[in-house]
Scaffold this active site. Structure first.
Site: not given
Length: 342
Positions: A53, A210, A212-213, A215
């Protein structure tokens, strides 16, 4: 915030997990530390990162937060990281070999500034390294006091089962968790991965709950994403790409989430997170927020229970509808039987 045991272990973790993939990339250090403070203050304990990351910067940011905060703040943190992906360009710079994992873990511990992590995870399957080698290495890390438990990430059902049965055959410690992608949009793991995890007593730590956003309600059918959103910056971004994920089924799911959210008077994100967070075998759902405001909104999903009717609405809208054997109706029927006979 509720707490659950991490698979077949005695370690309890919060039902929501702080994912830190944005740290050092989409979220600067000050914002990252603010998220960590907010998460712990809300009762969160499980913090998840990985050596890749932001090329290790995420771990460094967490390490500086751990050293900067008093012990009574950091003591509750259950720290998780991962290794497997490339940390250098050489032939041994990635994978689940003893050589790579040993170097990767030592580097992670140095960046985090700790002597041990609570959960160390194999970030993905490695077809080139014998499973026995990987598991002996992870078991050795526990014996050496460098990790307390180990888990898997992105393994398929057969890979997970192979790992568990190999560990048992060799008399080694077994994995306690699995990190899969899981959301109302992505439910394929229910066919093989979830049953395998439940059979082995492994707890799930879903990522991208979610979608990737998608939802969260930030996108609409008739307008391609623009502005300061993940798909606004890059509409072709990975698995959540606009043209790839924007199917009729996805919009049907979004409509159902919106209906339930309006009926409850909560956000769409809270509904989507509550659905994932209360699925079988799920221990802790990973929140990936770019901003503290996003994290605050997502944390409100803690403890939210959907009614049977609400769950059925979401299940029906997101049903993958497998039409054929073995996942369709006939396969399900043949895998069960009436104890009364017949």
């Amino acid at each position: 915030m509720r707490y659950r045991l991490m698979g077949k272990s005695g370690c309890a973790v919060s039902e929501l997990c702080l994912g830190t993939m944005t740290f050092g990339a989409e979220t600067d250090e000050a914002g990252s530390h603010e998220q960590l403070d907010m998460f712990v203050e809300a009762g969160g304990t499980l913090v998840d990162t990985a050596d890749v990351y932001s090329a290790g910067v995420s771990e460094e940011i967490i390490g500086r937060w751990l050293s900067d905060r008093p012990t009574d703040v950091t003591e509750s943190v259950v720290l998780a990281t991962k290794g497997r992906f490339a940390t250098d360009a050489g032939p041994n710079g990635s994978g689940l070999s003893a050589r790579h994992l040993t170097r990767a873990l030592d580097a992670s511990l140095a960046r985090l500034g700790v002597e041990a992590v609570d959960l160390y995870q194999a970030h993905a399957f490695d077809p080139h390294t014998p499973m026995e080698e990987t598991l002996r290495t992870l078991d050795g890390f526990v014996q050496a006091g460098k990790i307390h438990y180990y888990g898997l990430s992105n393994f398929t059902g057969w890979q997970l089962t192979k790992a568990v049965l190999t560990a048992r055959a060799l008399g080694l410690r077994e994995p306690v968790t699995l990190q899969p992608q899981y959301s109302l949009i992505v439910r394929e793991i229910e066919w093989e991965v979830v049953p395998a995890a439940r059979d082995a007593g492994i707890g799930l730590l879903p990522w991208s709950p979610l979608g990737g956003g998608w939802l969260s309600g930030k996108y609409t059918r008739d307008q391609r994403p623009t502005g300061d959103t993940r798909l606004g910056d890059d509409p072709g971004r990975g698995m959540e790409a606009w043209d790839r994920r924007g199917s009729g089924r996805t919009w049907r799911i979004i409509d159902a989430v919106e209906r339930v959210a309006q009926g409850r008077g909560v956000s769409m994100a809270e509904v989507a997170l509550a659905w994932v967070n209360n699925r079988p075998a799920v221990v802790s759902t990973i929140l990936g927020a770019r901003t503290s405001d996003q994290l605050a909104a997502n944390l409100r999903a803690a403890g939210l229970e959907l009614s049977t009717e609400e769950r059925e609405t979401l299940d029906e809208a997101s049903d993958l509808a497998p039409g054929d054997y073995p996942y369709g109706e006939l396969g399900i029927e043949q895998r069960s039987r009436d104890l009364a006979g017949g």
